[in-house]
Design a protein around this motif. Structure first.
Motif, mmCIF file in Angstrom:
data_model
loop_
_atom_site.group_PDB
_atom_site.id
_atom_site.type_symbol
_atom_site.label_atom_id
_atom_site.label_comp_id
_atom_site.label_asym_id
_atom_site.label_seq_id
_atom_site.Cartn_x
_atom_site.Cartn_y
_atom_site.Cartn_z
ATOM 1 N N GLY A 271 0.791 -1.227 0.000
ATOM 2 C CA GLY A 271 0.000 0.000 0.000
ATOM 3 C C GLY A 271 0.818 1.269 0.000
ATOM 4 N N LYS A 272 2.054 1.209 0.456
ATOM 5 C CA LYS A 272 2.859 2.439 0.475
ATOM 6 C C LYS A 272 3.305 2.796 -0.936
ATOM 7 C CE LYS A 272 4.990 2.918 4.966
ATOM 8 N NZ LYS A 272 6.264 2.891 5.657
ATOM 9 N N PRO A 273 3.304 4.061 -1.252
ATOM 10 C CA PRO A 273 3.769 4.420 -2.593
ATOM 11 C C PRO A 273 5.264 4.191 -2.708
ATOM 12 C CG PRO A 273 3.401 6.390 -1.279
ATOM 13 C CD PRO A 273 2.956 5.215 -0.434
ATOM 14 N N ASN A 274 5.700 3.920 -3.896
ATOM 15 C CA ASN A 274 7.131 3.795 -4.144
ATOM 16 C C ASN A 274 7.395 4.300 -5.546
ATOM 17 O OD1 ASN A 274 9.848 3.084 -4.018
ATOM 18 N ND2 ASN A 274 9.454 1.012 -4.788
ATOM 19 N N ASP A 275 7.691 5.570 -5.656
ATOM 20 C CA ASP A 275 8.109 6.030 -6.970
ATOM 21 C C ASP A 275 9.316 6.935 -6.864
ATOM 22 O OD1 ASP A 275 7.142 8.875 -6.936
ATOM 23 O OD2 ASP A 275 5.253 7.800 -6.570
ATOM 24 N N LEU A 276 9.929 7.087 -7.990
ATOM 25 C CA LEU A 276 11.217 7.769 -8.032
ATOM 26 C C LEU A 276 11.170 8.700 -9.234
ATOM 27 C CD1 LEU A 276 14.267 7.709 -7.048
ATOM 28 C CD2 LEU A 276 14.619 5.919 -8.738
ATOM 29 N N ARG A 277 11.714 9.903 -9.046
ATOM 30 C CA ARG A 277 11.765 10.830 -10.181
ATOM 31 C C ARG A 277 13.166 11.384 -10.274
ATOM 32 N NH1 ARG A 277 7.608 15.873 -10.940
ATOM 33 N NH2 ARG A 277 8.385 16.569 -12.972
ATOM 34 N N VAL A 278 13.747 11.283 -11.436
ATOM 35 C CA VAL A 278 15.095 11.834 -11.631
ATOM 36 C C VAL A 278 15.034 12.865 -12.758
ATOM 37 C CG1 VAL A 278 16.326 9.803 -10.771
ATOM 38 C CG2 VAL A 278 15.786 9.940 -13.185
ATOM 39 N N GLN A 279 15.650 14.012 -12.488
ATOM 40 C CA GLN A 279 15.607 15.105 -13.462
ATOM 41 C C GLN A 279 16.978 15.717 -13.654
ATOM 42 O OE1 GLN A 279 12.452 16.945 -10.966
ATOM 43 N NE2 GLN A 279 11.917 17.959 -12.904
ATOM 44 N N THR A 280 17.243 16.059 -14.878
ATOM 45 C CA THR A 280 18.405 16.870 -15.180
ATOM 46 C C THR A 280 18.102 17.564 -16.495
ATOM 47 O OG1 THR A 280 20.814 16.887 -15.323
ATOM 48 C CG2 THR A 280 19.714 15.110 -16.461
ATOM 49 N N ASP A 281 19.057 18.325 -17.000
ATOM 50 C CA ASP A 281 18.850 19.022 -18.278
ATOM 51 C C ASP A 281 18.205 18.139 -19.331
ATOM 52 O OD1 ASP A 281 19.654 21.467 -17.816
ATOM 53 O OD2 ASP A 281 21.615 21.333 -18.839
ATOM 54 N N GLY A 282 17.002 18.458 -19.732
ATOM 55 C CA GLY A 282 16.387 17.749 -20.853
ATOM 56 C C GLY A 282 15.798 16.389 -20.516
ATOM 57 N N ILE A 283 15.994 15.905 -19.293
ATOM 58 C CA ILE A 283 15.446 14.594 -18.911
ATOM 59 C C ILE A 283 14.590 14.768 -17.666
ATOM 60 C CG2 ILE A 283 16.018 12.292 -18.000
ATOM 61 C CD1 ILE A 283 16.856 12.369 -20.823
ATOM 62 N N ASP A 284 13.367 14.246 -17.718
ATOM 63 C CA ASP A 284 12.520 14.235 -16.532
ATOM 64 C C ASP A 284 11.824 12.888 -16.524
ATOM 65 O OD1 ASP A 284 10.765 14.533 -14.505
ATOM 66 O OD2 ASP A 284 9.865 16.402 -15.229
ATOM 67 N N LEU A 285 12.330 11.987 -15.695
ATOM 68 C CA LEU A 285 11.894 10.597 -15.785
ATOM 69 C C LEU A 285 11.191 10.198 -14.495
ATOM 70 C CD1 LEU A 285 12.111 8.156 -17.656
ATOM 71 C CD2 LEU A 285 14.340 7.658 -16.642
ATOM 72 N N GLU A 286 9.938 9.806 -14.631
ATOM 73 C CA GLU A 286 9.214 9.288 -13.467
ATOM 74 C C GLU A 286 9.218 7.780 -13.535
ATOM 75 O OE1 GLU A 286 5.629 11.097 -12.154
ATOM 76 O OE2 GLU A 286 5.994 12.850 -13.425
ATOM 77 N N ILE A 287 9.645 7.161 -12.465
ATOM 78 C CA ILE A 287 9.821 5.709 -12.482
ATOM 79 C C ILE A 287 8.866 5.096 -11.467
ATOM 80 C CG2 ILE A 287 11.529 3.867 -12.226
ATOM 81 C CD1 ILE A 287 13.536 6.496 -12.437
ATOM 82 N N ALA A 288 7.934 4.313 -11.980
ATOM 83 C CA ALA A 288 6.893 3.761 -11.109
ATOM 84 C C ALA A 288 7.389 2.527 -10.371
ATOM 85 C CB ALA A 288 5.672 3.404 -11.953
ATOM 86 N N SER A 289 6.716 2.237 -9.293
ATOM 87 C CA SER A 289 6.963 1.015 -8.543
ATOM 88 C C SER A 289 6.973 -0.184 -9.495
ATOM 89 C CB SER A 289 5.835 0.874 -7.522
ATOM 90 O OG SER A 289 5.921 -0.347 -6.874
ATOM 91 N N GLY A 290 7.933 -1.080 -9.318
ATOM 92 C CA GLY A 290 7.966 -2.286 -10.153
ATOM 93 C C GLY A 290 8.692 -2.132 -11.466
ATOM 94 N N THR A 291 9.271 -0.961 -11.708
ATOM 95 C CA THR A 291 9.974 -0.746 -12.979
ATOM 96 C C THR A 291 11.413 -1.233 -12.902
ATOM 97 O OG1 THR A 291 8.673 1.242 -13.400
ATOM 98 C CG2 THR A 291 10.734 1.024 -14.633
ATOM 99 N N ILE A 292 11.856 -1.854 -13.979
ATOM 100 C CA ILE A 292 13.291 -2.127 -14.119
ATOM 101 C C ILE A 292 13.829 -1.083 -15.090
ATOM 102 C CG2 ILE A 292 15.069 -3.792 -14.754
ATOM 103 C CD1 ILE A 292 13.123 -6.037 -14.145
ATOM 104 N N LEU A 293 14.603 -0.150 -14.538
ATOM 105 C CA LEU A 293 15.172 0.930 -15.349
ATOM 106 C C LEU A 293 16.611 0.576 -15.699
ATOM 107 C CD1 LEU A 293 15.210 3.909 -16.472
ATOM 108 C CD2 LEU A 293 16.156 4.552 -14.234
ATOM 109 N N GLY A 294 16.911 0.518 -16.975
ATOM 110 C CA GLY A 294 18.281 0.254 -17.394
ATOM 111 C C GLY A 294 19.037 1.551 -17.602
ATOM 112 N N LEU A 295 20.322 1.548 -17.320
ATOM 113 C CA LEU A 295 21.195 2.662 -17.673
ATOM 114 C C LEU A 295 22.182 2.124 -18.693
ATOM 115 C CD1 LEU A 295 22.013 4.077 -14.099
ATOM 116 C CD2 LEU A 295 20.077 4.638 -15.588
ATOM 117 N N ALA A 296 22.292 2.817 -19.827
ATOM 118 C CA ALA A 296 23.172 2.328 -20.896
ATOM 119 C C ALA A 296 24.223 3.371 -21.223
ATOM 120 C CB ALA A 296 22.351 2.015 -22.143
ATOM 121 N N GLY A 297 25.387 2.903 -21.623
ATOM 122 C CA GLY A 297 26.433 3.826 -22.062
ATOM 123 C C GLY A 297 27.699 3.666 -21.245
#
Ligand SMILES: Nc1ncnc2c1ncn2[C@@H]1O[C@H](COP(=O)(O)OP(=O)(O)OP(=O)(O)O)[C@@H](O)[C@H]1O
Ligand SMILES: [Mg+2]
Length: 504
Positions: A271-297
């Motif tokens: 029941g508790k929320p779990n989300d994450l938001r990361v922002q920087t120049d030109g990027i504003d990414l909201e990441i919902a609970s249960g997401t697998i976010l990849g970082l590439a490069g």
């Protein structure tokens, strides 16, 4: 392929560590001019064998023969011996010397006192330029202690490539390299094998790479040779996996489409929320609970974001919010207590507690999160469960981590977080050096944690892995700037190569 005499022939090699019998009459021979893939599961004995033929440890019995070196004709290097250069799985540079000194010193016959610094610089720049001329100029005067794991790997490889050795032993050299660097390394290897008859013994768990670079393979299983110098053109991936004893893993991974939608789960504080938001120049990414976010490069960009997420460094150019509130962790323990777990890719320097037994290594994160000192009895029981959960074969919980193979140490780092159910788990190349079966096990664990509502942030230099696993990928260019966000079925190897500036 059978055209003896070989450059090196090992027969009946036997090696035990105390009660652990590792090599039980193992055979392997290498011919000049070939790239020879040396394959086997985690803990099979590959690194042990490499240390034996390079003289780092002694064998109990068995014979080792090197052919006389026909190439050394000039009087200056009139040695009869073929020389060996090795890049170990756990790197071995001297941290308090510069890159130039690390590369040139092993060659200097005159000792440190008479060491010629400008000559050393020249040697080092030449060696490093084989793989990356820009890196060569930028790094030659730096202290090794200040280099990242990835940079240290490049230095070690360059040192070995440029050593003039006739046999090169590479123990998982690509595990820390980006796709582009691996490509350049392979180009140099191809040139040296063809032009100079260099022989390369190459250990990797990445099947695609093995097929790209190797001519023949030898497979070790249960301490013995199960496949002896078979051409890679005449053996399938499935046969290789089976010969390594890694077959029959159950159903293949679920296709991405069937995994979704994932909703915030019941595993993590229901029941508790779990989300994450990361922002920087030109990027504003909201990441919902249960997401697998990849970082590439390449490492710079992903590392800066991961460091900010886990409280290693101030957020810098990133703004981070959790459940709508801005956060800025000042240290990793604060992040850990806020539910942010982290598995470092640099296990030797930042992950494994080398002087503490396995049981303490397993309990390390729980102690930080719970502000606990050792609670031995409970920890021993939990430690055994964790070893079982990841099929970690250890002599005893009281052994030191150094008694585990490289891939097995990697499993230890992941096991630390399993019971803690972090709400955000940051993984830096978590499958580095891990064998094919274990990779599948780790993927399954990660999917399970995500299904229970955790957010997974996963950096990998292996694009295939990101394609297989991630719901969303944030790509960075070689300068460390985020370039784009890829989602769902638009995540492809070609797309990632393009987005990270690595397209051929
Ligand atoms: N110093 C040591 N003391 C005791 N046991 C050891 C020691 N070094 C290695 N071992 C054991 O020897 C076995 C072989 O280890 P080795 O590192 O050679 O495996 P590997 O094939 O290189 O595996 P990986 O793919 O994970 O790197 C493992 O069971 C390991 O636990
Ligand atoms: Mg190894």
């Amino acid at each position: 392929m059978n055209k003896p005499p070989y450059l090196m022939t090992a027969r009946g090699i036997v090696k035990s560590y105390g009660p652990t019998s590792v090599l039980k009459g193992f055979d392997l021979s290498v011919a000049a001019g070939e790239v020879h893939a040396f394959l086997g599961g985690n803990g099979a004995g590959k690194s042990t064998f490499i240390k034996i033929i390079s003289g780092q440890i002694d064998r109990d019995s068995g014979s080792l023969e090197f052919a006389p070196n026909s190439a050394s004709s000039s009087a200056a290097d009139a040695s009869d011996e073929n020389t060996i250069a090795v890049v170990n799985q756990e790197l071995a540079l001297l941290p308090h010397l510069t890159v130039a000194e690390n590369i040139a010193l092993p060659r200097s016959r005159r000792g440190y006192g008479l060491f010629n610094a400008s000559e050393a610089r020249r040697i080092a720049v030449d060696a490093l330029s084989l793989i990356d001329p820009t890196f060569a100029q930028a790094s030659v005067d730096r202290l090794v202690a200040d280099l990242s794991l990835h940079e240290r790997q490049l230095v070690e490889i360059a040192r070995a490539l440029d050593s003039g050795a006739s046999l090169l032993l590479l123990d998982e050299p690509t595990a820390n390299l980006t796709a582009g660097e691996t490509e350049r390394l392979f180009t140099v290897i191809r040139r040296l094998t063809v032009d100079k008859g260099l022989a390369v013994l190459f250990v990797s768990h990445r099947m695609r790479e093995i097929r790209q670079i190797a001519d023949v393979c030898t497979i070790i299983r249960n301490g013995q040779t199960t496949i002896d110098r078979v051409a890679l053109t005449s053996i399938t991936d499935a046969e290789i996996v089976e010969q390594m004893g890694q077959a029959a893993l159950g159903p293949a991974a679920e296709p991405r489409a069937q995994r979704r939608p994932r909703t915030s789960g019941d595993g993590i504080d229901a029941g508790k929320p779990n989300d994450l938001r990361v922002q920087t120049d030109g990027i504003d990414l909201e990441i919902a609970s249960g997401t697998i976010l990849g970082l590439a490069g390449p490492p710079d960009g992903p590392e800066a974001l991961m460091d900010a997420l886990i409280g290693v460094s101030r957020a810098g150019k990133w703004s981070i919010a959790r459940n709508g509130t801005a956060v800025s962790y000042r240290r990793p323990s604060t992040a850990a207590r806020d539910g942010v777990g982290f598995v470092s890719g640099d296990r030797a320097n930042k992950g494994i507690l080398a002087n503490l037994p396995i049981v303490d290594n397993l309990a390390a994160s729980a102690r930080i999160v719970g502000r606990k000192r050792a609670v031995r009895r409970e920890e021993v029981a939990q430690g055994s469960d964790l070893l079982d959960a990841l099929s970690i074969r250890a002599g005893s919980l009281w052994d030191l981590p150094a008694t585990l193979s490289g891939g097995t140490q990697q499993k230890l780092l992941i096991a630390r977080w399993l019971r803690l159910k972090p709400t955000v788990l940051v993984l830096e190349e978590p499958t580095r050096g891990v064998d094919i079966r274990t990779k599948q096990e780790i993927y399954a664990l990660i999917r399970e944690m995500a299904a229970q509502g955790a957010i997974i942030v996963w950096w990998s230099t292996e694009y295939l892995e990101l394609v297989e696993l991630c719901d969303t990928v944030l790509a960075f260019d070689p300068d460390g700037h985020p370039t784009s966000v890829l989602r769902g079925d638009s995540i492809s190897e070609a797309g990632l190569a393009h987005a990270t500036g690595m397209a051929a």
